[in-house]
Scaffold this active site. Structure first.
Site, short mmCIF file in Angstrom:
data_model
loop_
_atom_site.label_atom_id
_atom_site.label_comp_id
_atom_site.label_asym_id
_atom_site.label_seq_id
_atom_site.Cartn_x
_atom_site.Cartn_y
_atom_site.Cartn_z
N SER A 125 0.94 -1.05 0.43
CA SER A 125 0.32 -0.04 -0.08
C SER A 125 0.66 1.41 0.22
CB SER A 125 -0.95 -0.05 0.53
OG SER A 125 -1.63 1.06 1.78
N TYR A 156 -2.12 0.31 10.33
CA TYR A 156 -2.76 -0.31 9.14
C TYR A 156 -0.86 -0.26 8.34
CZ TYR A 156 -3.82 -0.47 3.82
OH TYR A 156 -3.48 -1.09 2.64
N GLU A 188 0.24 3.48 1.92
CA GLU A 188 0.32 4.03 3.35
C GLU A 188 1.33 3.90 4.10
OE1 GLU A 188 -1.83 5.80 5.50
OE2 GLU A 188 -3.32 6.13 3.80
#
Length: 327
Positions: A127, A151, A129
């Site tokens: 990801s 996350y 992120e």
């Protein structure tokens, strides 16, 4: 006939990927929670149009034995590991379950793969992120990670586990560092679908406003249907590697809201309210990906424009709400 196994098959990406693989003639298997089997109308709603073509197996990413048994039974040639607790805001509320599910789940899948079908090609859903507080813009496969949420941290761990299994055990394992990708199948908890679903409600007179957090956060938004194509293309390559998948364009949450409301002739400023409680404890202000490597080596590039994607999501929500009101 090739056999593929998808974890997270009930989600946005999993459902689109399953459709893509079925269209390519694959035998498609998916891992789902047992409660999903017991309540398919609600928990398997994305799969219902083609559910009869799938082979679903009840297992838990929190149980290595159950994962191992599925691999031994299916013996897939390709495995797409998409399952995760993927809602970033929730990862601040329950860091423990996010880290446990995402890190241990990935470790269990990799370990089961190595023990049962070591020749299986593996895809890990990394990801954007992971970049968090970005060190450079745009970000490439070489940009250092600085995650700003449980996350993001869990995805960095999964990425490193995948790379380690590739280098230490010779597993044919790829990681796709996907930037934000949306569609009409996006979960309602995500800001993009929250906006488009409320736009539809407001247009139909079912609501008056939508509460949002940081309107200035900027993201690289693409179409999930195109991004699952990149996943499949990766696993068709000879050498495993890591790829950034992105549009190379960035837009703010404010721009997303503006485009969504404008698509139905409304001004977002008349309907958006700000709620400080929706702000992240540690915000990721800007994410912008450079997918040059994917374009060069995979021949992949995005086609849908930002406004086309937003309009498509709003129209899908309008249709769904209008249909439900007529029933």
């Amino acid at each position: 006939m090739k056999r593929a196994l998808i974890t997270g098959i009930t989600g946005q990406d999993g459902s689109y990927l399953a459709e893509l693989l079925l269209a390519k003639g694959y035998e498609v298997h998916g891992i789902v929670r047992r409660v999903a089997m017991e309540d398919p109308e609600h928990r398997l709603w994305r799969l219902l149009p083609f559910k009869d073509q799938l082979h679903l197996h009840a297992a838990s990413l929190e149980s290595y034995p159950s994962i191992y048994q599925v691999f031994c039974k299916v013996r897939p040639q390709e495995c797409y590991h998409l399952a995760a607790q993927s809602f970033v805001a929730y990862s601040f509320e329950d860091e423990f379950s996010t880290l446990n599910t995402n890190i241990n789940g990935t470790h269990y899948v990799l370990a089961a793969l190595r023990e049962s079908v070591p020749d299986c090609r593996f895809y890990f859903a990394a990801s954007s992120e992971m970049f968090g507080r970005v060190r450079e813009t745009p970000q490439t496969e070489r940009t250092p990670f600085h995650p700003r949420s449980a996350y993001g941290i869990s995805k960095v761990a999964g990425f490193e586990l995948t790379r380690n299994y590739r280098e230490a055990y010779g597993l044919k394992a790829w990681s796709g560092i996907l930037y934000n990708h949306e569609s009409p199948r996006r979960g309602f908890e995500f800001v993009t679908r929250k906006i488009t679903s409320h736009v539809a409600k407001i247009k139909l007179g079912l609501a008056k406003e939508v509460s949002l957090g940081n309107l200035d956060a900027r993201r690289d938004w693409g179409d999930a249907r195109e991004y699952v194509g990149a996943m499949w293309t990766m696993l068709q390559q000879e050498e495993p590697d890591d790829y950034v998948i992105a549009t190379g364009e960035q837009h703010s949450v404010r721009e997303f809201a503006e485009a969504a409301f404008a698509s139905v002739g409304l001004d977002y400023r008349n309907h958006v309210t700000l709620d400080p409680q929706l702000l992240r404890p540690a915000e990721v202000e800007l994410l912008l990906g450079d997918a040059s490597k994917a374009k060069q080596k995979l021949g992949w590039s995005c086609q849908a424009t930002f406004k086309e994607l937003v309009k498509d999501m709003v129209e899908a929500d309008l249709l769904a709400l209008s249909t439900s009101r007529c029933q």
